[in-house]
Design a protein around this motif. Structure first.
Motif, PDB file in Angstrom:
ATOM      1  N   VAL A  15      17.196  -8.547   3.146  1.00  0.00           N
ATOM      2  CA  VAL A  15      16.368  -9.742   3.019  1.00  0.00           C
ATOM      3  C   VAL A  15      16.139 -10.320   4.410  1.00  0.00           C
ATOM      4  O   VAL A  15      16.939 -10.102   5.329  1.00  0.00           O
ATOM      5  N   LEU A  16      15.058 -11.041   4.583  1.00  0.00           N
ATOM      6  CA  LEU A  16      14.788 -11.726   5.839  1.00  0.00           C
ATOM      7  C   LEU A  16      15.469 -13.089   5.804  1.00  0.00           C
ATOM      8  O   LEU A  16      15.224 -13.885   4.892  1.00  0.00           O
ATOM      9  N   TRP A 286       7.515  -6.540   9.198  1.00  0.00           N
ATOM     10  CA  TRP A 286       8.947  -6.486   8.916  1.00  0.00           C
ATOM     11  C   TRP A 286       9.341  -7.196   7.634  1.00  0.00           C
ATOM     12  O   TRP A 286      10.451  -6.982   7.132  1.00  0.00           O
ATOM     13  N   THR A 287       8.473  -8.008   7.073  1.00  0.00           N
ATOM     14  CA  THR A 287       8.756  -8.617   5.773  1.00  0.00           C
ATOM     15  C   THR A 287       8.793  -7.568   4.662  1.00  0.00           C
ATOM     16  O   THR A 287       9.265  -7.851   3.558  1.00  0.00           O
ATOM     17  N   GLU A 291      10.939  -2.635   1.072  1.00  0.00           N
ATOM     18  CA  GLU A 291      10.059  -1.668   0.422  1.00  0.00           C
ATOM     19  C   GLU A 291      10.011  -0.348   1.185  1.00  0.00           C
ATOM     20  O   GLU A 291       9.969   0.739   0.583  1.00  0.00           O
ATOM     21  N   VAL A 292      10.044  -0.434   2.513  1.00  0.00           N
ATOM     22  CA  VAL A 292      10.041   0.783   3.330  1.00  0.00           C
ATOM     23  C   VAL A 292      11.328   1.576   3.105  1.00  0.00           C
ATOM     24  O   VAL A 292      11.308   2.812   3.013  1.00  0.00           O
ATOM     25  N   ILE A 293      12.458   0.879   3.006  1.00  0.00           N
ATOM     26  CA  ILE A 293      13.725   1.562   2.746  1.00  0.00           C
ATOM     27  C   ILE A 293      13.661   2.310   1.414  1.00  0.00           C
ATOM     28  O   ILE A 293      14.098   3.459   1.313  1.00  0.00           O
ATOM     29  N   LEU A 307       8.352  -0.856  11.634  1.00  0.00           N
ATOM     30  CA  LEU A 307       8.065  -2.217  11.208  1.00  0.00           C
ATOM     31  C   LEU A 307       7.719  -3.056  12.436  1.00  0.00           C
ATOM     32  O   LEU A 307       8.386  -2.938  13.474  1.00  0.00           O
ATOM     33  N   THR A 308       6.703  -3.884  12.328  1.00  0.00           N
ATOM     34  CA  THR A 308       6.322  -4.763  13.422  1.00  0.00           C
ATOM     35  C   THR A 308       6.842  -6.172  13.153  1.00  0.00           C
ATOM     36  O   THR A 308       6.805  -6.653  12.019  1.00  0.00           O
ATOM     37  N   VAL A 309       7.355  -6.799  14.208  1.00  0.00           N
ATOM     38  CA  VAL A 309       7.975  -8.118  14.072  1.00  0.00           C
ATOM     39  C   VAL A 309       6.938  -9.188  14.341  1.00  0.00           C
ATOM     40  O   VAL A 309       6.380  -9.276  15.453  1.00  0.00           O
ATOM     41  N   GLY A 310       6.649 -10.025  13.318  1.00  0.00           N
ATOM     42  CA  GLY A 310       5.647 -11.048  13.476  1.00  0.00           C
ATOM     43  C   GLY A 310       6.186 -12.247  14.239  1.00  0.00           C
ATOM     44  O   GLY A 310       7.382 -12.435  14.347  1.00  0.00           O
TER      45      GLY A 310
END
Length: 310
Positions: A15-16, A286-287, A291-293, A307-310
């Protein structure tokens, strides 16, 4: 600061949330992370398949970004330098502290997304090929080839003069390997036409003994992964009756006299020179890390996931 945190929810492994700011040691630079890559080994750690190793562990071994605080001891790049880095953990975050021996500067021609796909998979590929020895004119079999490591190994080995047979679960997942120089693509070890001088085995389960049977006399099998997560059973009586003087070697990518930074610099030079082409199967915000995992676990991603960090 914002960071991706492990979760106890099996359906949403991360989780973020909020994490403490990094507190760098004297030989560490602080990097503002712009992109990071997710590796299958980290997915195993998240679901308990590998020890998390220490309390407070957070994932993140492949990052690219900008130095916002240079190392206090004067080593490494200055503030403002664009870098790629391989921290031991904590990289899925807005900022991370990284030993300067584990990072390399980026030229303008290599963007953060491309660079983030380099560290673990690229370093592993370089060190695997060193373990395999000279490859010019040799026949090489690599299993599990459609992952990040497999794409790098295939391109680098083929460029070294090896005849590479790549094993991928499906022809679709392995199609890019032929473009990168593989001489042959098969969907199972049983379909490979041996014998091979070198076998690079990363699947485990039934794959390893099947690949071992394809070794040439005096051949070498390097065992560097167990993506199937199925234990391997070897019949050593059968092995002793097999190829004369064949060898099995266990591989640990961390065991090297070369620093991560040196290998990262080599990978960056290869990419900048058009001699290495990272295969990036997906790029997302990155949110969407959870889902990517899930997609990685279900083998829906070819090559690396960034993943790109916003």
């Amino acid at each position: 600061m914002k960071a991706v945190l492990p979760s106890e929810d099996a359906d949403k492994p991360v989780v973020l949330g909020e994490a403490p700011e990094p507190e760098p040691a004297g030989d560490e630079a602080v990097i503002a992370v712009e992109a990071y890559s997710v590796n299958r080994g980290e997915t195993f750690q998240l679901d308990g398949g590998l020890d998390r190793r220490w309390a407070g562990w957070r994932p993140g071994k492949d990052v690219a970004g900008t130095v916002i605080r240079a190392a206090a001891d004067g080593s490494g790049p200055a503030e403002g330098a664009r870098v790629v880095a391989h921290p031991p953990a904590y990289g899925w975050a807005a900022r991370v502290a990284v030993p300067t021996r584990s990072l390399a500067e980026l030229p303008d021609s290599v963007d953060a997304v491309t660079a983030a796909a380099l560290p673990l998979a690229g370093i592993t590929a370089l060190r695997l090929l060193r373990a395999a020895g000279p490859l010019a004119g040799r026949r090489v079999l690599i299993t599990g080839a459609s992952g990040g490591v497999g794409h790098y190994v295939t391109e680098l080995a083929a460029a070294s003069g090896a005849a590479v047979t790549a094993v991928s679960a499906t022809a679709e997942r392995g199609a890019r390997l032929l473009q990168l120089g593989a001489a042959e693509l098969v969907t199972s070890v049983g379909d490979a036409s041996g014998p091979f001088d070198v076998v690079l085995e990363s699947v485990g389960g039934d794959s390893l003994p099947a690949a071992l049977a394809e070794l040439a006399p005096g051949g070498l099998l390097v065992w560097f992964g167990q993506a199937s997560r199925t234990p391997v059973t070897l019949d050593f009586f059968g092995f002793f009756k097999g190829p004369n003087q064949a060898r099995i070697a266990h591989f640990d990518y961390t065991a090297s006299d070369v620093t991560y930074g040196q290998d990262l610099a080599a990978l960056v030079r290869l990419v900048a020179g058009g001699r290495l082409h990272p295969e990036i199967g997906t790029v997302r915000d990155w949110t969407e890390t959870a889902e990517v995992i899930t997609d990685l676990r279900n083998r829906k991603v070819r090559g690396n996931a960034v993943l790109t960090v916003g």
